[in-house]
Design an enzyme around this catalytic site. Structure first.
Site, PDB file in Angstrom:
ATOM      1  N   ASN A   9     -49.854  83.434 150.013  1.00 26.06           N
ATOM      2  CA  ASN A   9     -50.784  82.655 150.856  1.00 26.06           C
ATOM      3  C   ASN A   9     -51.089  81.403 149.995  1.00 26.06           C
ATOM      4  O   ASN A   9     -51.567  81.281 149.100  1.00 26.06           O
ATOM      5  CB  ASN A   9     -52.114  83.482 150.533  1.00 26.06           C
ATOM      6  CG  ASN A   9     -53.206  82.512 151.425  1.00 26.06           C
ATOM      7  OD1 ASN A   9     -53.025  81.389 151.880  1.00 26.06           O
ATOM      8  ND2 ASN A   9     -54.530  82.881 151.366  1.00 26.06           N
ATOM      9  N   TRP A  10     -50.321  80.335 150.573  1.00 24.65           N
ATOM     10  CA  TRP A  10     -50.471  78.946 149.847  1.00 24.65           C
ATOM     11  C   TRP A  10     -51.926  78.201 149.949  1.00 24.65           C
ATOM     12  O   TRP A  10     -52.064  77.282 149.301  1.00 24.65           O
ATOM     13  CB  TRP A  10     -49.204  78.055 150.362  1.00 24.65           C
ATOM     14  CG  TRP A  10     -47.996  78.772 150.142  1.00 24.65           C
ATOM     15  CD1 TRP A  10     -47.629  79.781 149.724  1.00 24.65           C
ATOM     16  CD2 TRP A  10     -46.705  78.064 150.568  1.00 24.65           C
ATOM     17  NE1 TRP A  10     -46.177  79.832 149.655  1.00 24.65           N
ATOM     18  CE2 TRP A  10     -45.466  78.957 150.350  1.00 24.65           C
ATOM     19  CE3 TRP A  10     -46.164  76.897 151.409  1.00 24.65           C
ATOM     20  CZ2 TRP A  10     -44.327  78.782 150.480  1.00 24.65           C
ATOM     21  CZ3 TRP A  10     -44.995  76.717 151.693  1.00 24.65           C
ATOM     22  CH2 TRP A  10     -43.866  77.515 151.215  1.00 24.65           C
ATOM     23  N   LYS A  11     -52.743  78.751 150.963  1.00 25.05           N
ATOM     24  CA  LYS A  11     -54.036  78.151 150.906  1.00 25.05           C
ATOM     25  C   LYS A  11     -53.891  76.621 151.278  1.00 25.05           C
ATOM     26  O   LYS A  11     -52.996  76.298 151.925  1.00 25.05           O
ATOM     27  CB  LYS A  11     -54.957  78.561 149.733  1.00 25.05           C
ATOM     28  CG  LYS A  11     -54.893  79.785 149.485  1.00 25.05           C
ATOM     29  CD  LYS A  11     -56.235  80.502 148.350  1.00 25.05           C
ATOM     30  CE  LYS A  11     -56.028  81.862 148.101  1.00 25.05           C
ATOM     31  NZ  LYS A  11     -56.763  82.346 147.343  1.00 25.05           N
ATOM     32  N   HIS A  94     -59.961  86.341 155.349  1.00 20.71           N
ATOM     33  CA  HIS A  94     -59.743  85.920 154.194  1.00 20.71           C
ATOM     34  C   HIS A  94     -61.051  85.718 153.676  1.00 20.71           C
ATOM     35  O   HIS A  94     -61.939  85.453 154.194  1.00 20.71           O
ATOM     36  CB  HIS A  94     -58.811  84.780 153.743  1.00 20.71           C
ATOM     37  CG  HIS A  94     -58.366  84.732 152.345  1.00 20.71           C
ATOM     38  ND1 HIS A  94     -59.229  84.177 151.478  1.00 20.71           N
ATOM     39  CD2 HIS A  94     -57.336  85.194 151.694  1.00 20.71           C
ATOM     40  CE1 HIS A  94     -58.632  84.202 150.112  1.00 20.71           C
ATOM     41  NE2 HIS A  94     -57.504  84.743 150.308  1.00 20.71           N
ATOM     42  N   GLU A  96     -62.030  83.728 151.475  1.00 25.77           N
ATOM     43  CA  GLU A  96     -62.521  82.146 151.843  1.00 25.77           C
ATOM     44  C   GLU A  96     -63.251  82.005 153.100  1.00 25.77           C
ATOM     45  O   GLU A  96     -64.104  81.011 153.162  1.00 25.77           O
ATOM     46  CB  GLU A  96     -61.344  81.286 151.357  1.00 25.77           C
ATOM     47  CG  GLU A  96     -61.371  81.557 149.702  1.00 25.77           C
ATOM     48  CD  GLU A  96     -59.840  81.487 149.051  1.00 25.77           C
ATOM     49  OE1 GLU A  96     -59.151  80.868 150.044  1.00 25.77           O
ATOM     50  OE2 GLU A  96     -59.654  81.766 148.071  1.00 25.77           O
ATOM     51  N   GLU A 166     -58.580  92.583 148.831  1.00 30.20           N
ATOM     52  CA  GLU A 166     -58.693  91.710 147.981  1.00 30.20           C
ATOM     53  C   GLU A 166     -60.014  91.441 147.227  1.00 30.20           C
ATOM     54  O   GLU A 166     -60.933  90.677 147.902  1.00 30.20           O
ATOM     55  CB  GLU A 166     -58.278  90.110 148.583  1.00 30.20           C
ATOM     56  CG  GLU A 166     -56.994  90.008 149.088  1.00 30.20           C
ATOM     57  CD  GLU A 166     -56.531  88.570 149.223  1.00 30.20           C
ATOM     58  OE1 GLU A 166     -55.558  88.260 148.584  1.00 30.20           O
ATOM     59  OE2 GLU A 166     -57.314  87.746 149.854  1.00 30.20           O
ATOM     60  N   GLY A 172     -58.242  84.131 142.339  1.00 29.64           N
ATOM     61  CA  GLY A 172     -58.345  83.040 141.648  1.00 29.64           C
ATOM     62  C   GLY A 172     -59.161  82.872 140.407  1.00 29.64           C
ATOM     63  O   GLY A 172     -59.331  81.740 139.865  1.00 29.64           O
ATOM     64  N   SER A 212     -55.300  87.738 141.780  1.00 35.89           N
ATOM     65  CA  SER A 212     -54.743  87.234 140.569  1.00 35.89           C
ATOM     66  C   SER A 212     -53.325  87.955 140.325  1.00 35.89           C
ATOM     67  O   SER A 212     -53.109  88.607 138.939  1.00 35.89           O
ATOM     68  CB  SER A 212     -55.306  86.939 139.455  1.00 35.89           C
ATOM     69  OG  SER A 212     -56.588  86.371 139.488  1.00 35.89           O
ATOM     70  N   GLY A 233     -51.833  84.647 145.652  1.00 39.95           N
ATOM     71  CA  GLY A 233     -52.517  83.060 145.993  1.00 39.95           C
ATOM     72  C   GLY A 233     -51.746  82.290 144.961  1.00 39.95           C
ATOM     73  O   GLY A 233     -50.440  81.589 145.227  1.00 39.95           O
ATOM     74  N   GLY A 234     -52.327  81.792 143.916  1.00 44.78           N
ATOM     75  CA  GLY A 234     -51.730  80.749 142.973  1.00 44.78           C
ATOM     76  C   GLY A 234     -50.329  81.092 142.691  1.00 44.78           C
ATOM     77  O   GLY A 234     -49.417  80.094 142.718  1.00 44.78           O
TER      78      GLY A 234
HETATM   79  P1  13P Z   1     -54.895  84.392 143.688  1.00 40.24           P
HETATM   80  O1  13P Z   1     -53.507  85.264 143.748  1.00 40.24           O
HETATM   81  O2  13P Z   1     -54.869  82.894 143.496  1.00 40.24           O
HETATM   82  O3  13P Z   1     -55.935  85.119 142.864  1.00 40.24           O
HETATM   83  O4  13P Z   1     -55.350  84.451 145.360  1.00 40.24           O
HETATM   84  C1  13P Z   1     -55.246  85.677 145.809  1.00 40.24           C
HETATM   85  C2  13P Z   1     -55.677  85.436 147.507  1.00 40.24           C
HETATM   86  O5  13P Z   1     -56.740  85.005 147.543  1.00 40.24           O
HETATM   87  C3  13P Z   1     -54.422  85.808 148.311  1.00 40.24           C
HETATM   88  O6  13P Z   1     -54.939  85.554 149.408  1.00 40.24           O
END
Ligand code: 13P
Length: 250
Positions: A9-11, A94, A96, A166, A172, A212, A233-234
């Site tokens: 997920n590149w957000k 998600h 967020e 998640e 994050g 993470s 994510g990251g």
């Molecule tokens: P991180 O891997 O940066 O913690 O993010 C996880 C995430 O929200 C994937 O959707």
């Protein structure tokens, strides 16, 4: 046997050129991986990434979708617009979207039903906050988010849903859930699918862990019986990190 599914997920990261460059690196580094692999670029980069990944096994997902088919919805993107670009999957619910943009269980459920009806597959995200976990509400929260997210969905359509567990406190933050903690939550998810649908539906449900996930912890997580994949994510923003995650067992 459940096939592992690793998604990135590149957000809100990457211009079109940056996204295409990353997709090209992934194409060369993952190509036809034995696992299912998907990436979710921002809306603006979807077309470029679909093109860059054409003919590879890597799928392209959107990070969100409107709860309506079309009309006066300024700033929204519909299912048919995604399908038109060659997108096959959409991430919904998600944390967020839930916690920063205030999406309710009802809104997420509307989107899940609409996406499936329109022909998209869905990655439905669920997960508890730190406060909920510390007050012993893990099971209640996870069960509630599954029940409300999947309301009105029959077992056939459920076959096109992946669930991503998640925990909000792990997203994050660099604080990954331990494999044991993640496994406990995944067992709750699978158990609830069994109660709502059937043993067969529970057995075949792909449940990703997100929060993470890094090259150095993915193996331990994936070794758990009920962890079938990762939503990253990251660490999905750099080929040098995402490739070893997607190839976690090689
Ligand atoms: P991180 O891997 O940066 O913690 O993010 C996880 C995430 O929200 C994937 O959707």
């Amino acid at each position: 046997m459940r096939k592992p599914f690793i998604a990135g997920n590149w957000k809100m990261h990457k211009t079109v050129a940056e996204a295409r460059a990353l997709a090209t690196e992934l194409r060369d580094g993952i190509g036809n991986a034995p696992h299912r692999v998907a990436v979710a670029p921002p809306f603006t980069a979807l077309a470029g990434v679909v093109e860059a990944l054409e003919g590879t096994g890597i799928e392209v997902a959107a990070q969100n979708m409107a709860a309506a088919l079309e009309g006066a919805h300024t700033g929204e993107i519909s299912a048919s617009m995604l399908l038109d670009l060659g997108v096959k999957l959409v991430i919904l619910g998600h944390s967020e979207r839930r916690h920063v943009y205030g999406e309710s269980d009802e809104l997420i459920n509307t989107k899940v039903l609409l996406a499936l009806e329109q022909g998209l597959e869905v990655i439905l995200c669920i997960g508890e906050t730190l406060e909920e976990r510390e007050s012993g509400k893990l099971k209640d929260v996870v069960v509630h988010q599954i029940d409300s997210g999947l309301r009105g969905l029959d077992e056939k359509a459920l076959g096109r849903v992946t669930i991503a567990y998640e925990p909000v406190w792990a997203i994050g933050t660099g604080k990954t859930a331990t494999p044991d903690d993640a496994e406990e939550a995944h067992r709750i998810v699978r158990g609830r699918i069994g109660e709502l649908y059937s043993a067969q539906a529970a057995e075949s449900m792909i449940i990703q862990y997100g929060g993470s996930v890094k090259p150095n912890n993915v193996k331990g997580l994936m070794a758990e019986a009920d962890i079938d994949g990762a939503l990253v994510g990251g660490a999905s923003l750099k080929a040098a990190d995402f490739i070893p995650i997607a190839r976690f067992d090689q």
